[in-house]
Design a protein around this motif. Structure first.
Motif, PDB file in Angstrom:
ATOM      1  N   THR A   6      38.928  42.781  23.361  1.00  0.00           N
ATOM      2  CA  THR A   6      40.335  42.319  22.953  1.00  0.00           C
ATOM      3  C   THR A   6      40.489  41.219  23.946  1.00  0.00           C
ATOM      4  O   THR A   6      39.926  40.944  25.111  1.00  0.00           O
ATOM      5  N   PRO A   7      41.684  40.307  23.233  1.00  0.00           N
ATOM      6  CA  PRO A   7      41.890  39.264  24.146  1.00  0.00           C
ATOM      7  C   PRO A   7      42.269  39.280  25.797  1.00  0.00           C
ATOM      8  O   PRO A   7      41.927  38.749  26.705  1.00  0.00           O
ATOM      9  N   ASP A   8      42.953  40.728  25.997  1.00  0.00           N
ATOM     10  CA  ASP A   8      43.153  41.106  27.404  1.00  0.00           C
ATOM     11  C   ASP A   8      41.970  41.498  28.122  1.00  0.00           C
ATOM     12  O   ASP A   8      41.478  40.857  29.320  1.00  0.00           O
ATOM     13  N   GLN A   9      40.958  42.261  27.493  1.00  0.00           N
ATOM     14  CA  GLN A   9      39.762  42.386  28.031  1.00  0.00           C
ATOM     15  C   GLN A   9      38.969  41.066  28.275  1.00  0.00           C
ATOM     16  O   GLN A   9      38.341  40.907  29.644  1.00  0.00           O
ATOM     17  N   GLN A  10      38.843  40.085  27.410  1.00  0.00           N
ATOM     18  CA  GLN A  10      38.085  38.983  27.514  1.00  0.00           C
ATOM     19  C   GLN A  10      38.730  38.208  28.902  1.00  0.00           C
ATOM     20  O   GLN A  10      37.879  37.560  29.602  1.00  0.00           O
ATOM     21  N   GLU A  11      40.216  38.193  28.666  1.00  0.00           N
ATOM     22  CA  GLU A  11      40.686  37.460  29.695  1.00  0.00           C
ATOM     23  C   GLU A  11      40.369  37.969  31.338  1.00  0.00           C
ATOM     24  O   GLU A  11      40.073  37.339  32.308  1.00  0.00           O
ATOM     25  N   TRP A  12      40.375  39.379  31.228  1.00  0.00           N
ATOM     26  CA  TRP A  12      40.132  39.941  32.411  1.00  0.00           C
ATOM     27  C   TRP A  12      38.641  39.488  33.120  1.00  0.00           C
ATOM     28  O   TRP A  12      38.358  39.310  34.278  1.00  0.00           O
ATOM     29  N   ILE A  13      37.731  39.631  32.252  1.00  0.00           N
ATOM     30  CA  ILE A  13      36.165  39.478  32.381  1.00  0.00           C
ATOM     31  C   ILE A  13      36.135  37.926  32.715  1.00  0.00           C
ATOM     32  O   ILE A  13      35.374  37.736  33.920  1.00  0.00           O
ATOM     33  N   ALA A  15      38.394  36.027  34.057  1.00  0.00           N
ATOM     34  CA  ALA A  15      38.836  35.590  35.672  1.00  0.00           C
ATOM     35  C   ALA A  15      37.919  36.070  36.824  1.00  0.00           C
ATOM     36  O   ALA A  15      37.637  35.485  37.668  1.00  0.00           O
ATOM     37  N   ARG A  16      37.083  37.256  36.234  1.00  0.00           N
ATOM     38  CA  ARG A  16      36.031  37.807  37.133  1.00  0.00           C
ATOM     39  C   ARG A  16      34.911  36.956  37.208  1.00  0.00           C
ATOM     40  O   ARG A  16      34.240  36.753  38.220  1.00  0.00           O
ATOM     41  N   ILE A  17      34.385  36.257  36.182  1.00  0.00           N
ATOM     42  CA  ILE A  17      33.485  35.437  36.099  1.00  0.00           C
ATOM     43  C   ILE A  17      33.623  34.175  36.851  1.00  0.00           C
ATOM     44  O   ILE A  17      32.998  33.708  37.660  1.00  0.00           O
ATOM     45  N   ALA A  18      34.864  33.677  36.603  1.00  0.00           N
ATOM     46  CA  ALA A  18      35.299  32.735  37.524  1.00  0.00           C
ATOM     47  C   ALA A  18      35.410  32.847  39.015  1.00  0.00           C
ATOM     48  O   ALA A  18      34.987  31.961  39.849  1.00  0.00           O
ATOM     49  N   GLN A  27      26.556  40.630  31.984  1.00  0.00           N
ATOM     50  CA  GLN A  27      26.652  41.457  33.180  1.00  0.00           C
ATOM     51  C   GLN A  27      27.714  42.244  33.500  1.00  0.00           C
ATOM     52  O   GLN A  27      27.652  43.454  34.084  1.00  0.00           O
ATOM     53  N   ALA A  28      28.701  41.620  33.304  1.00  0.00           N
ATOM     54  CA  ALA A  28      29.932  42.311  33.611  1.00  0.00           C
ATOM     55  C   ALA A  28      30.056  43.706  32.533  1.00  0.00           C
ATOM     56  O   ALA A  28      30.449  44.788  33.359  1.00  0.00           O
ATOM     57  N   VAL A  29      30.089  43.855  31.521  1.00  0.00           N
ATOM     58  CA  VAL A  29      29.974  44.756  30.608  1.00  0.00           C
ATOM     59  C   VAL A  29      28.845  45.766  30.989  1.00  0.00           C
ATOM     60  O   VAL A  29      29.230  47.091  31.236  1.00  0.00           O
ATOM     61  N   ARG A  30      27.749  45.339  31.300  1.00  0.00           N
ATOM     62  CA  ARG A  30      26.500  46.559  31.707  1.00  0.00           C
ATOM     63  C   ARG A  30      27.011  47.171  33.108  1.00  0.00           C
ATOM     64  O   ARG A  30      26.904  48.200  32.953  1.00  0.00           O
ATOM     65  N   GLN A  31      27.492  46.217  33.920  1.00  0.00           N
ATOM     66  CA  GLN A  31      28.019  46.811  35.140  1.00  0.00           C
ATOM     67  C   GLN A  31      28.979  47.688  35.232  1.00  0.00           C
ATOM     68  O   GLN A  31      28.987  49.074  35.841  1.00  0.00           O
ATOM     69  N   LEU A  32      30.020  47.412  34.511  1.00  0.00           N
ATOM     70  CA  LEU A  32      31.379  48.353  34.090  1.00  0.00           C
ATOM     71  C   LEU A  32      30.676  49.668  33.355  1.00  0.00           C
ATOM     72  O   LEU A  32      31.371  50.648  33.738  1.00  0.00           O
ATOM     73  N   ILE A  33      29.870  49.740  32.471  1.00  0.00           N
ATOM     74  CA  ILE A  33      29.521  50.648  31.836  1.00  0.00           C
ATOM     75  C   ILE A  33      28.512  51.596  32.781  1.00  0.00           C
ATOM     76  O   ILE A  33      28.816  52.942  32.790  1.00  0.00           O
ATOM     77  N   ASP A  34      27.575  50.971  33.483  1.00  0.00           N
ATOM     78  CA  ASP A  34      26.950  51.832  34.590  1.00  0.00           C
ATOM     79  C   ASP A  34      27.970  52.383  35.500  1.00  0.00           C
ATOM     80  O   ASP A  34      27.682  53.710  35.748  1.00  0.00           O
TER      81      ASP A  34
END
Length: 85
Positions: A6-13, A15-18, A27-34
Motif C-alpha cells: 500500500t502507499p502507507d507501507q511503501q512510505e514507511w519502508i 523512510a526506514r531505507i532513507a 531486505q526490509a520485507v524479508r527481515q520483517l517477515i523473519d
C-alpha cells in the motif's frame, strides 16, 4: 513472487531505507517477515521444555534449598566486593 504494498507501507519502508535501517525494500520485507515468524514461534511455544525445570525448583523449595532475599543480597554484595580487591 510479486507483492504490492500500500502507499502507507511503501512510505514507511522508504523512510526506514532513507534512515539506513534497511538497505532495500526486499531486505526490509524479508527481515520483517523473519521477525514475525520468530514472534509466532515464541507465541506458539507451549513451554513444555520448562516443566522439568519448574518441577525441580519446586522440589528444591520443598527440601528447603532456598535463600531468603536478604541472604541472596548478602551473597551478591560479597561477590561484588571480591571483584574490587
Amino acid at each position: 513472487m510479486s507483492i504490492t504494498l500500500t502507499p502507507d507501507q511503501q512510505e514507511w519502508i522508504n523512510a526506514r531505507i532513507a534512515s539506513g535501517e534497511f538497505a532495500s525494500v526486499e531486505q526490509a520485507v524479508r527481515q520483517l517477515i523473519d521477525e514475525r515468524i520468530a514472534e509466532l514461534s515464541i507465541e506458539e511455544d507451549d513451554l513444555a521444555w520448562a516443566k522439568p525445570l519448574v518441577d525441580e525448583a519446586l522440589a528444591q523449595v520443598e527440601r528447603g534449598e532456598v535463600l531468603t532475599r536478604e541472604e541472596h543480597q548478602s551473597r551478591i554484595k560479597a561477590l561484588l566486593a571480591s571483584f574490587k580487591d
